[in-house]
Enzyme design. Structure first.
Site, PDB file in Angstrom:
ATOM      1  N   LYS A 175       2.774   2.353 -12.950  1.00  0.00           N
ATOM      2  CA  LYS A 175       2.322   3.746 -13.094  1.00  0.00           C
ATOM      3  C   LYS A 175       3.448   4.714 -12.767  1.00  0.00           C
ATOM      4  O   LYS A 175       3.555   5.782 -13.352  1.00  0.00           O
ATOM      5  CB  LYS A 175       1.138   4.017 -12.153  1.00  0.00           C
ATOM      6  CG  LYS A 175      -0.095   3.211 -12.463  1.00  0.00           C
ATOM      7  CD  LYS A 175      -0.650   3.595 -13.811  1.00  0.00           C
ATOM      8  CE  LYS A 175      -2.128   3.352 -13.914  1.00  0.00           C
ATOM      9  NZ  LYS A 175      -2.663   3.592 -15.258  1.00  0.00           N
TER      10      LYS A 175
ATOM     11  N   SER B 220       2.161  -2.118  -5.186  1.00  0.00           N
ATOM     12  CA  SER B 220       1.981  -3.359  -5.973  1.00  0.00           C
ATOM     13  C   SER B 220       2.778  -3.219  -7.256  1.00  0.00           C
ATOM     14  O   SER B 220       3.184  -2.119  -7.643  1.00  0.00           O
ATOM     15  CB  SER B 220       0.494  -3.577  -6.319  1.00  0.00           C
ATOM     16  OG  SER B 220       0.090  -2.675  -7.338  1.00  0.00           O
TER      17      SER B 220
ATOM     18  N   THR C 201      -2.171   7.149 -10.800  1.00  0.00           N
ATOM     19  CA  THR C 201      -2.949   6.742  -9.643  1.00  0.00           C
ATOM     20  C   THR C 201      -2.410   7.363  -8.357  1.00  0.00           C
ATOM     21  O   THR C 201      -1.194   7.540  -8.214  1.00  0.00           O
ATOM     22  CB  THR C 201      -2.956   5.197  -9.525  1.00  0.00           C
ATOM     23  OG1 THR C 201      -3.528   4.829  -8.271  1.00  0.00           O
ATOM     24  CG2 THR C 201      -1.562   4.605  -9.583  1.00  0.00           C
TER      25      THR C 201
ATOM     26  N   TYR D  66       1.538  -3.447 -10.113  1.00  0.00           N
ATOM     27  CA  TYR D  66       0.706  -2.554 -10.947  1.00  0.00           C
ATOM     28  C   TYR D  66       1.006  -1.084 -10.640  1.00  0.00           C
ATOM     29  O   TYR D  66       1.273  -0.289 -11.554  1.00  0.00           O
ATOM     30  CB  TYR D  66      -0.796  -2.836 -10.722  1.00  0.00           C
ATOM     31  CG  TYR D  66      -1.638  -1.610 -10.963  1.00  0.00           C
ATOM     32  CD1 TYR D  66      -1.820  -1.128 -12.261  1.00  0.00           C
ATOM     33  CD2 TYR D  66      -2.207  -0.892  -9.909  1.00  0.00           C
ATOM     34  CE1 TYR D  66      -2.551   0.036 -12.494  1.00  0.00           C
ATOM     35  CE2 TYR D  66      -2.935   0.263 -10.131  1.00  0.00           C
ATOM     36  CZ  TYR D  66      -3.101   0.719 -11.424  1.00  0.00           C
ATOM     37  OH  TYR D  66      -3.804   1.887 -11.654  1.00  0.00           O
ATOM     38  N   HIS D  67       0.967  -0.727  -9.342  1.00  0.00           N
ATOM     39  CA  HIS D  67       1.205   0.677  -8.992  1.00  0.00           C
ATOM     40  C   HIS D  67       2.606   1.112  -9.444  1.00  0.00           C
ATOM     41  O   HIS D  67       2.820   2.251  -9.846  1.00  0.00           O
ATOM     42  CB  HIS D  67       1.013   0.897  -7.483  1.00  0.00           C
ATOM     43  CG  HIS D  67      -0.437   0.877  -7.045  1.00  0.00           C
ATOM     44  ND1 HIS D  67      -1.050  -0.237  -6.538  1.00  0.00           N
ATOM     45  CD2 HIS D  67      -1.385   1.842  -7.051  1.00  0.00           C
ATOM     46  CE1 HIS D  67      -2.317   0.039  -6.248  1.00  0.00           C
ATOM     47  NE2 HIS D  67      -2.549   1.294  -6.546  1.00  0.00           N
TER      48      HIS D  67
HETATM   49  P1  NAD Z   1     -10.412  -0.864 -17.461  1.00  0.00           P
HETATM   50  O1  NAD Z   1      -9.597  -2.090 -17.430  1.00  0.00           O
HETATM   51  O2  NAD Z   1     -11.878  -0.998 -17.295  1.00  0.00           O
HETATM   52  O3  NAD Z   1     -10.130  -0.053 -18.819  1.00  0.00           O
HETATM   53  C1  NAD Z   1      -8.919  -0.117 -19.515  1.00  0.00           C
HETATM   54  C2  NAD Z   1      -9.220  -0.485 -20.960  1.00  0.00           C
HETATM   55  O4  NAD Z   1      -7.986  -0.493 -21.686  1.00  0.00           O
HETATM   56  C3  NAD Z   1      -9.828  -1.889 -21.080  1.00  0.00           C
HETATM   57  O5  NAD Z   1     -10.991  -1.849 -21.871  1.00  0.00           O
HETATM   58  C4  NAD Z   1      -8.718  -2.719 -21.750  1.00  0.00           C
HETATM   59  O6  NAD Z   1      -9.228  -3.720 -22.595  1.00  0.00           O
HETATM   60  C5  NAD Z   1      -7.931  -1.646 -22.496  1.00  0.00           C
HETATM   61  N1  NAD Z   1      -6.510  -1.972 -22.669  1.00  0.00           N
HETATM   62  C6  NAD Z   1      -5.622  -2.380 -21.720  1.00  0.00           C
HETATM   63  N2  NAD Z   1      -4.419  -2.603 -22.279  1.00  0.00           N
HETATM   64  C7  NAD Z   1      -4.545  -2.308 -23.588  1.00  0.00           C
HETATM   65  C8  NAD Z   1      -3.654  -2.363 -24.693  1.00  0.00           C
HETATM   66  N3  NAD Z   1      -2.393  -2.776 -24.543  1.00  0.00           N
HETATM   67  N4  NAD Z   1      -4.109  -2.003 -25.907  1.00  0.00           N
HETATM   68  C9  NAD Z   1      -5.397  -1.590 -26.088  1.00  0.00           C
HETATM   69  N5  NAD Z   1      -6.292  -1.538 -25.073  1.00  0.00           N
HETATM   70  C10 NAD Z   1      -5.864  -1.893 -23.841  1.00  0.00           C
HETATM   71  O7  NAD Z   1      -9.822   0.129 -16.365  1.00  0.00           O
HETATM   72  P2  NAD Z   1     -10.467   1.474 -15.759  1.00  0.00           P
HETATM   73  O8  NAD Z   1     -10.952   1.159 -14.393  1.00  0.00           O
HETATM   74  O9  NAD Z   1     -11.382   2.084 -16.758  1.00  0.00           O
HETATM   75  O10 NAD Z   1      -9.167   2.358 -15.597  1.00  0.00           O
HETATM   76  C11 NAD Z   1      -8.709   3.193 -16.651  1.00  0.00           C
HETATM   77  C12 NAD Z   1      -7.391   3.819 -16.241  1.00  0.00           C
HETATM   78  O11 NAD Z   1      -7.569   4.587 -15.042  1.00  0.00           O
HETATM   79  C13 NAD Z   1      -6.289   2.823 -15.936  1.00  0.00           C
HETATM   80  O12 NAD Z   1      -5.066   3.334 -16.411  1.00  0.00           O
HETATM   81  C14 NAD Z   1      -6.257   2.747 -14.427  1.00  0.00           C
HETATM   82  O13 NAD Z   1      -4.985   2.420 -13.960  1.00  0.00           O
HETATM   83  C15 NAD Z   1      -6.653   4.176 -14.056  1.00  0.00           C
HETATM   84  N6  NAD Z   1      -7.298   4.278 -12.732  1.00  0.00           N
HETATM   85  C16 NAD Z   1      -8.451   3.596 -12.482  1.00  0.00           C
HETATM   86  C17 NAD Z   1      -9.053   3.706 -11.229  1.00  0.00           C
HETATM   87  C18 NAD Z   1     -10.307   2.946 -10.871  1.00  0.00           C
HETATM   88  O14 NAD Z   1     -10.651   2.912  -9.665  1.00  0.00           O
HETATM   89  N7  NAD Z   1     -11.007   2.350 -11.832  1.00  0.00           N
HETATM   90  C19 NAD Z   1      -8.484   4.547 -10.264  1.00  0.00           C
HETATM   91  C20 NAD Z   1      -7.305   5.235 -10.557  1.00  0.00           C
HETATM   92  C21 NAD Z   1      -6.717   5.089 -11.805  1.00  0.00           C
HETATM   93  N1  USQ Z   2      -9.872  -3.361   0.254  1.00  0.00           N
HETATM   94  C1  USQ Z   2     -10.554  -3.917   1.308  1.00  0.00           C
HETATM   95  N2  USQ Z   2     -11.502  -4.859   1.035  1.00  0.00           N
HETATM   96  C2  USQ Z   2     -11.808  -5.250  -0.235  1.00  0.00           C
HETATM   97  C3  USQ Z   2     -11.110  -4.666  -1.306  1.00  0.00           C
HETATM   98  C4  USQ Z   2     -10.134  -3.740  -1.015  1.00  0.00           C
HETATM   99  O1  USQ Z   2     -10.317  -3.583   2.472  1.00  0.00           O
HETATM  100  O2  USQ Z   2     -12.684  -6.111  -0.415  1.00  0.00           O
HETATM  101  C5  USQ Z   2      -8.845  -2.337   0.544  1.00  0.00           C
HETATM  102  C6  USQ Z   2      -7.458  -2.669   0.015  1.00  0.00           C
HETATM  103  O3  USQ Z   2      -6.741  -3.461   0.918  1.00  0.00           O
HETATM  104  C7  USQ Z   2      -6.867  -1.277  -0.175  1.00  0.00           C
HETATM  105  C8  USQ Z   2      -8.084  -0.404  -0.497  1.00  0.00           C
HETATM  106  O4  USQ Z   2      -9.234  -1.152  -0.108  1.00  0.00           O
HETATM  107  O5  USQ Z   2      -6.323  -0.805   1.013  1.00  0.00           O
HETATM  108  C9  USQ Z   2      -8.205  -0.066  -1.959  1.00  0.00           C
HETATM  109  O6  USQ Z   2      -8.185  -1.280  -2.692  1.00  0.00           O
HETATM  110  P1  USQ Z   2      -8.901  -1.367  -4.123  1.00  0.00           P
HETATM  111  O7  USQ Z   2      -8.830  -2.775  -4.588  1.00  0.00           O
HETATM  112  O8  USQ Z   2     -10.212  -0.695  -4.087  1.00  0.00           O
HETATM  113  O9  USQ Z   2      -7.956  -0.378  -4.962  1.00  0.00           O
HETATM  114  P2  USQ Z   2      -6.483  -0.517  -5.463  1.00  0.00           P
HETATM  115  O10 USQ Z   2      -5.977  -1.903  -5.444  1.00  0.00           O
HETATM  116  O11 USQ Z   2      -5.663   0.528  -4.771  1.00  0.00           O
HETATM  117  O12 USQ Z   2      -6.665  -0.115  -6.995  1.00  0.00           O
HETATM  118  C10 USQ Z   2      -7.755   0.701  -7.464  1.00  0.00           C
HETATM  119  C11 USQ Z   2      -7.822   0.550  -8.959  1.00  0.00           C
HETATM  120  C12 USQ Z   2      -6.522   1.062  -9.554  1.00  0.00           C
HETATM  121  C13 USQ Z   2      -6.246   2.472  -9.062  1.00  0.00           C
HETATM  122  C14 USQ Z   2      -6.285   2.578  -7.546  1.00  0.00           C
HETATM  123  C15 USQ Z   2      -6.286   4.014  -7.045  1.00  0.00           C
HETATM  124  O13 USQ Z   2      -8.022  -0.822  -9.301  1.00  0.00           O
HETATM  125  O14 USQ Z   2      -6.626   1.037 -10.978  1.00  0.00           O
HETATM  126  O15 USQ Z   2      -4.974   2.863  -9.516  1.00  0.00           O
HETATM  127  O16 USQ Z   2      -7.540   2.038  -7.084  1.00  0.00           O
HETATM  128  S1  USQ Z   2      -5.390   4.172  -5.541  1.00  0.00           S
HETATM  129  O17 USQ Z   2      -5.914   3.222  -4.577  1.00  0.00           O
HETATM  130  O18 USQ Z   2      -5.516   5.538  -5.093  1.00  0.00           O
HETATM  131  O19 USQ Z   2      -4.011   3.825  -5.870  1.00  0.00           O
END
Ligand code: NAD
Ligand code: USQ
Length: 387
Positions: free
Chosen positions: A188, A182, A147, A184-185
């Site tokens: 990664k 976070s 991410t 979570y981050h």
């Molecule tokens: P998502 O939660 O919709 O998809 C992840 C899938 O993996 C889910 O279906 C979940 O059930 C499965 N999963 C999680 N843990 C597992 C485990 N231990 N075993 C088997 N399956 C498992 O998330 P997404 O939005 O599709 O994101 C996919 C990836 O991309 C993630 O790694 C996320 O961090 C990354 N990412 C997402 C975004 C975004 O904005 N959606 C942005 C940047 C990075």
């Molecule tokens: N935000 C608002 N209002 C909202 C929701 C979010 O202002 O209602 C702000 C947050 O404070 C943050 C930004 O929008 O500053 C992004 O928040 P987000 O919830 O859209 O994204 P984030 O928590 O960063 O996580 C999401 C995905 C994660 C991915 C990440 C990419 O859930 O899986 O890793 O985006 S990045 O942001 O580049 O790290």
């Protein structure tokens, strides 16, 4: 182009399902793994997807009916070493796209149990994949979703993974500093260093994709509503722009947090799928670890909210913006200038502009307005970084 055998970890997710259909449409052979934890974890906080997504069995059937393609599916948990090893030994894929992690920053911030669950799930799952590749698929390309949030928001430009540094008269090329925001981050960041190490000692090949926030809903392969992907809008699982769209559709004020100047890279779902496809089709060399920053454009959350208001008007929506107290600890005004040259150099062109994507997302959400309305109680943020 050669046909690739690709296994998607996390195939039931927001990105995984549309990616599977797209890779098949490009002629590749696709299998996938999921433990359905995302469905359960969204239920845990009282939310649901705005789109009524089908159970996996029905999804697979609906896809086979519409396309003739069969996806091999394995239900199981990546943190179980034996399960992960069995799947990789059986499939021996050319490429693993690893999306199978818990992706929510707020979820990881709820309490110690959610922090530990997120970090254990993500770090152990990735390590299991690395060890299984070492044993059964040495030549496989691990395409791992990291991410952009690994880097945080430093007051200097952000390179793609590594930078040249001169310090006390000596020079080196080092991983760019990580300042995640976070638990979570942080998971990664730990993954990144584990992957770098595995590539170094075992000669594995990996692309670590630093992806920005994804938005949007529709891809070309979603030819009927049985094939839709999930779309979350609650405080924990919904991401900024997707939340704003859902809020606009039900007449809820849009919620930029704090001053709203926090800026991130954003990418349309269709472009994210295209980038991952290009990356899979252009693998790294044996033993290479490389990093791609993956996003279309940077926007502040205030700018995003204004785009949603303006495109919403085209669909008869009268959205209002309501800046609310920021539940997160983050900079609300800052410099942000990350590089993103490596994917364009492989042929990626971000054709899907923000407004064009909103014009596809908003009407689909209007169709499912009742489902958003039903769960509007989980829109406002309650998970706080501090206190
Ligand atoms: P998502 O939660 O919709 O998809 C992840 C899938 O993996 C889910 O279906 C979940 O059930 C499965 N999963 C999680 N843990 C597992 C485990 N231990 N075993 C088997 N399956 C498992 O998330 P997404 O939005 O599709 O994101 C996919 C990836 O991309 C993630 O790694 C996320 O961090 C990354 N990412 C997402 C975004 C975004 O904005 N959606 C942005 C940047 C990075
Ligand atoms: N935000 C608002 N209002 C909202 C929701 C979010 O202002 O209602 C702000 C947050 O404070 C943050 C930004 O929008 O500053 C992004 O928040 P987000 O919830 O859209 O994204 P984030 O928590 O960063 O996580 C999401 C995905 C994660 C991915 C990440 C990419 O859930 O899986 O890793 O985006 S990045 O942001 O580049 O790290």
């Amino acid at each position: 182009m050669s046909v690739l055998k690709i296994t998607i970890m996390g195939i039931d997710g927001y990105l995984g399902w549309p990616l599977a259909m797209h890779l098949f449409s490009r002629g590749h052979e696709v299998s996938g793994v999921d433990n359905f934890s995302r469905r359960r974890n969204v239920e845990e906080i009282g939310g649901h997807s705005a789109t009524p997504i089908k159970p996996m069995k029905m999804r697979l059937k609906a896809y086979e009916k519409s396309s003739g393609n069969k996806i091999r599916f394995y239900q199981g948990d990546l943190i179980k070493t034996g399960f992960t090893e069995d799947v990789i030994a059986k499939e021996r894929p050319d490429c693993i796209v690893h999306l199978g992690e818990i992706p929510s920053a707020p979820y990881s911030m709820i309490d110690v149990d959610h922090c530990n669950y997120t970090q254990t799930n993500n770090i152990v799952g990735t390590n299991n994949i690395l060890f299984a590749m070492r044993k059964h698929a040495q030549k496989c390309h691990l395409l791992k979703l990291g991410t952009m949030g690994e880097y945080g928001t430093p007051n200097v430009d952000i390179p793609e993974g590594f930078f040249e540094i001169e310090y006390r008269g000596r020079k080196d090329k080092l991983p760019f500093p990580r300042q995640p925001g976070s638990w979570y981050h942080l998971s990664k960041v730990h993954d990144t260093f584990n992957i770098i190490f595995a590539c170094k000692i075992w000669g594995l090949a990996s692309t670590d994709i630093m992806q920005g926030v994804v938005h949007g809903l529709m891809t070309d392969e979603m030819v009927n509503d049985d094939l839709l992907t999930r779309f979350d809008f609650d405080e924990v699982w919904g991401t900024a722009l997707n939340r704003f769209c859902a809020q606009a559709v039900i007449g809820h004020e849009l919620t930029p947090y704090g001053k709203g100047g926090q800026t991130r890279g954003f990418i349309a779902l269709r472009d994210s799928i295209e980038c991952m496809t290009i990356t899979a089709e252009n693998p790294p060399a044996d033993g290479e670890y490389r990093v791609f920053n993956q996003f279309d454009e940077t926007y502040s959350v205030n700018e995003l909210a204004k785009h949603v208001v303006s495109v919403g008007e085209e669909f008869g929506l009268d959205a209002k913006i309501w800046s609310i107290e920021n539940p997160r600890v983050e900079k609300e005004e800052h410099y942000y200038n990350p590089d993103h040259e490596r994917l364009p150099s492989l042929g990626f062109k971000p054709v899907h502009s923000l407004d064009a994507e909103l014009r596809r997302t908003i009407p689909k959400l209007i169709q499912y307005r009742d489902r958003i309305e039903e769960k509007k109680g989980v829109i406002m943020p309650s998970v706080k970084w501090r206190g």
